[in-house]
Design a protein around this motif. Structure first.
Motif, PDB file in Angstrom:
ATOM      1  N   GLY A  68     -24.212 -14.031 -71.238  1.00 24.49           N
ATOM      2  CA  GLY A  68     -24.371 -15.466 -71.110  1.00 24.49           C
ATOM      3  C   GLY A  68     -23.056 -16.217 -71.016  1.00 24.49           C
ATOM      4  N   SER A  69     -21.969 -15.580 -71.452  1.00 27.58           N
ATOM      5  CA  SER A  69     -20.654 -16.214 -71.395  1.00 27.58           C
ATOM      6  C   SER A  69     -19.893 -15.892 -70.112  1.00 27.58           C
ATOM      7  N   ALA A  70     -20.400 -14.938 -69.341  1.00 22.22           N
ATOM      8  CA  ALA A  70     -19.722 -14.555 -68.102  1.00 22.22           C
ATOM      9  C   ALA A  70     -19.864 -15.666 -67.062  1.00 22.22           C
ATOM     10  N   PRO A  71     -18.853 -15.865 -66.229  1.00 26.79           N
ATOM     11  CA  PRO A  71     -18.956 -16.877 -65.171  1.00 26.79           C
ATOM     12  C   PRO A  71     -20.117 -16.554 -64.227  1.00 26.79           C
ATOM     13  N   GLY A  72     -20.750 -17.569 -63.725  1.00 24.05           N
ATOM     14  CA  GLY A  72     -21.858 -17.354 -62.796  1.00 24.05           C
ATOM     15  C   GLY A  72     -22.426 -18.669 -62.306  1.00 24.05           C
ATOM     16  N   ASP A  73     -23.360 -18.582 -61.400  1.00 24.76           N
ATOM     17  CA  ASP A  73     -24.039 -19.751 -60.871  1.00 24.76           C
ATOM     18  C   ASP A  73     -25.204 -20.068 -61.802  1.00 24.76           C
ATOM     19  N   TRP A  74     -25.023 -21.037 -62.670  1.00 21.37           N
ATOM     20  CA  TRP A  74     -26.040 -21.355 -63.664  1.00 21.37           C
ATOM     21  C   TRP A  74     -27.201 -22.155 -63.085  1.00 21.37           C
ATOM     22  N   ASN A  75     -27.080 -22.573 -61.834  1.00 24.01           N
ATOM     23  CA  ASN A  75     -28.192 -23.274 -61.178  1.00 24.01           C
ATOM     24  C   ASN A  75     -29.103 -22.339 -60.398  1.00 24.01           C
ATOM     25  N   ARG A  76     -28.764 -21.057 -60.370  1.00 20.68           N
ATOM     26  CA  ARG A  76     -29.582 -20.118 -59.601  1.00 20.68           C
ATOM     27  C   ARG A  76     -30.934 -19.915 -60.277  1.00 20.68           C
ATOM     28  N   VAL A  77     -31.928 -19.615 -59.470  1.00 15.64           N
ATOM     29  CA  VAL A  77     -33.268 -19.363 -59.994  1.00 15.64           C
ATOM     30  C   VAL A  77     -33.388 -17.887 -60.349  1.00 15.64           C
ATOM     31  N   VAL A  78     -33.914 -17.630 -61.540  1.00 16.14           N
ATOM     32  CA  VAL A  78     -34.105 -16.254 -62.001  1.00 16.14           C
ATOM     33  C   VAL A  78     -35.580 -16.040 -62.307  1.00 16.14           C
ATOM     34  N   GLU A  79     -35.986 -14.774 -62.293  1.00 13.42           N
ATOM     35  CA  GLU A  79     -37.386 -14.436 -62.550  1.00 13.42           C
ATOM     36  C   GLU A  79     -37.520 -13.728 -63.882  1.00 13.42           C
ATOM     37  N   LEU A  80     -38.501 -14.183 -64.673  1.00  8.36           N
ATOM     38  CA  LEU A  80     -38.774 -13.571 -65.973  1.00  8.36           C
ATOM     39  C   LEU A  80     -40.039 -12.713 -65.874  1.00  8.36           C
ATOM     40  N   ARG A  81     -40.828 -12.683 -66.918  1.00  3.00           N
ATOM     41  CA  ARG A  81     -42.063 -11.892 -66.908  1.00  3.00           C
ATOM     42  C   ARG A  81     -43.159 -12.598 -66.115  1.00  3.00           C
ATOM     43  N   ASN A  82     -44.064 -11.795 -65.583  1.00  6.18           N
ATOM     44  CA  ASN A  82     -45.292 -12.302 -64.962  1.00  6.18           C
ATOM     45  C   ASN A  82     -45.034 -13.320 -63.863  1.00  6.18           C
ATOM     46  N   GLY A  83     -43.897 -13.173 -63.169  1.00  2.00           N
ATOM     47  CA  GLY A  83     -43.591 -14.054 -62.056  1.00  2.00           C
ATOM     48  C   GLY A  83     -43.075 -15.424 -62.441  1.00  2.00           C
ATOM     49  N   VAL A  84     -42.871 -15.673 -63.734  1.00  2.00           N
ATOM     50  CA  VAL A  84     -42.335 -16.962 -64.183  1.00  2.00           C
ATOM     51  C   VAL A  84     -40.880 -17.072 -63.728  1.00  2.00           C
ATOM     52  N   THR A  85     -40.500 -18.232 -63.215  1.00  5.05           N
ATOM     53  CA  THR A  85     -39.124 -18.457 -62.788  1.00  5.05           C
ATOM     54  C   THR A  85     -38.518 -19.621 -63.568  1.00  5.05           C
ATOM     55  N   ASP A  86     -37.206 -19.638 -63.614  1.00  4.43           N
ATOM     56  CA  ASP A  86     -36.475 -20.715 -64.268  1.00  4.43           C
ATOM     57  C   ASP A  86     -35.058 -20.695 -63.728  1.00  4.43           C
ATOM     58  N   VAL A  87     -34.282 -21.713 -64.066  1.00  2.65           N
ATOM     59  CA  VAL A  87     -32.876 -21.675 -63.703  1.00  2.65           C
ATOM     60  C   VAL A  87     -32.117 -20.912 -64.787  1.00  2.65           C
ATOM     61  N   ALA A  88     -31.047 -20.254 -64.387  1.00  2.00           N
ATOM     62  CA  ALA A  88     -30.298 -19.402 -65.308  1.00  2.00           C
ATOM     63  C   ALA A  88     -29.805 -20.174 -66.526  1.00  2.00           C
ATOM     64  N   ALA A  89     -29.458 -21.434 -66.343  1.00  2.00           N
ATOM     65  CA  ALA A  89     -28.909 -22.229 -67.441  1.00  2.00           C
ATOM     66  C   ALA A  89     -29.882 -22.392 -68.599  1.00  2.00           C
ATOM     67  N   ARG A  90     -31.178 -22.200 -68.351  1.00  4.06           N
ATOM     68  CA  ARG A  90     -32.164 -22.374 -69.416  1.00  4.06           C
ATOM     69  C   ARG A  90     -32.377 -21.093 -70.224  1.00  4.06           C
ATOM     70  N   LEU A  91     -31.815 -19.979 -69.810  1.00  2.00           N
ATOM     71  CA  LEU A  91     -32.073 -18.735 -70.526  1.00  2.00           C
ATOM     72  C   LEU A  91     -31.552 -18.742 -71.961  1.00  2.00           C
ATOM     73  N   PRO A  92     -30.360 -19.308 -72.231  1.00  2.35           N
ATOM     74  CA  PRO A  92     -29.958 -19.367 -73.640  1.00  2.35           C
ATOM     75  C   PRO A  92     -30.944 -20.140 -74.515  1.00  2.35           C
ATOM     76  N   PHE A  93     -31.524 -21.222 -73.992  1.00  2.68           N
ATOM     77  CA  PHE A  93     -32.513 -21.928 -74.795  1.00  2.68           C
ATOM     78  C   PHE A  93     -33.759 -21.073 -75.004  1.00  2.68           C
ATOM     79  N   ARG A  94     -34.165 -20.365 -73.971  1.00  2.00           N
ATOM     80  CA  ARG A  94     -35.312 -19.472 -74.128  1.00  2.00           C
ATOM     81  C   ARG A  94     -35.027 -18.409 -75.196  1.00  2.00           C
ATOM     82  N   ARG A  95     -33.805 -17.915 -75.216  1.00  2.00           N
ATOM     83  CA  ARG A  95     -33.433 -16.945 -76.243  1.00  2.00           C
ATOM     84  C   ARG A  95     -33.453 -17.592 -77.624  1.00  2.00           C
TER      85      ARG A  95
END
Length: 228
Positions: free
Chosen positions: A101-128
């Motif tokens: 989560g601390s590595a540089p990256g495009d935090w606006n990119r869309v990522v896929e989680l379970r069951n086809g759910v998608t979100d932007v990468a920036a929200r993954l720390p909150f999900r965690r």
């Protein structure tokens, strides 16, 4: 805009609280039932660790889990381990997530989680943060919904209200904790049902941790929410 760096710091704090609580348990306590049906406390700790690795997979462009069956098998495999093994795994997996989560990256990119759910990468720390915080409560080891940070409770309530927004099986509903309000359920000019309660009781109902008996409901029955 979501501040992923801020949320990563909150994840670290939540993880330290969880580790302190888990360290006060023993092997016999880990084998006792948690608040999640069918899961011991060991299952909960195993899930938290494996979720960290699953979110690393998402951040690094891999599928979150190989399969639903593999996810469940990993939790079953790890649940009976001794306390010290759980603690080491929780620390190590948390460190791997923090590094990813601390590595540089495009935090606006869309990522896929379970069951086809998608979100932007920036929200993954909150999900965690949600995984660590809510499952800490699920341990049934003295940490309650009332103990969650106020910032988390407000944001998770907003997240879950939005998750059920537009659902045809949930009536148009207004939610209030006495100071803030949210809308959920079917789209409509006006809500049919108003649900009011403490922040913890409102979050507990939305997150499937409480039955809603402590909530005040006007305009109809307390809506039945779909499973998360």
């Amino acid at each position: 805009m979501t501040d992923h760096a801020h949320d990563l710091a909150r994840v670290q704090e939540a993880t330290e609280r969880l580790l302190s609580a888990a360290a006060a348990l023993d092997n016999a306590a880990l084998a006792e039932p948690s608040r999640l049906p069918g899961w011991t406390r060991g299952h909960v700790l195993a899930h938290i660790a494996r979720n960290a690795d699953a979110l690393v997979n998402v951040l690094e462009g891999r599928p979150m889990y190989v399969s639903p069956e593999a996810r469940d098998a990993d939790i079953e495999r790890d649940a009976p381990r001794p306390l010290e093994t759980h603690l080491t795994d929780l620390r190590d997996s948390a460190a791997r997530f923090d590094a990813a989560g601390s590595a540089p990256g495009d935090w606006n990119r869309v990522v896929e989680l379970r069951n086809g759910v998608t979100d932007v990468a920036a929200r993954l720390p909150f999900r965690r943060w949600a995984e660590v915080g809510l499952h800490h409560v699920d341990l049934g080891a003295g940490y309650e919904l009332e103990d969650l940070p106020a910032e988390f409770t407000e944001r998770e309530t907003e997240f879950l209200a939005h998750r059920f927004l537009g659902r045809p099986d949930v009536p148009p509903t207004s939610l209030s904790d006495g100071t803030r309000t949210w809308r959920t359920g079917q789209d409509a000019p006006q809500p049919e049902v108003t649900v009011t309660g403490t922040p913890a009781d409102l979050l507990g109902w939305l997150a499937g941790r409480r039955d809603g008996a402590a909530l005040e409901v006007k305009g109809g029955e307390l809506p039945a929410l779909p499973p998360l």
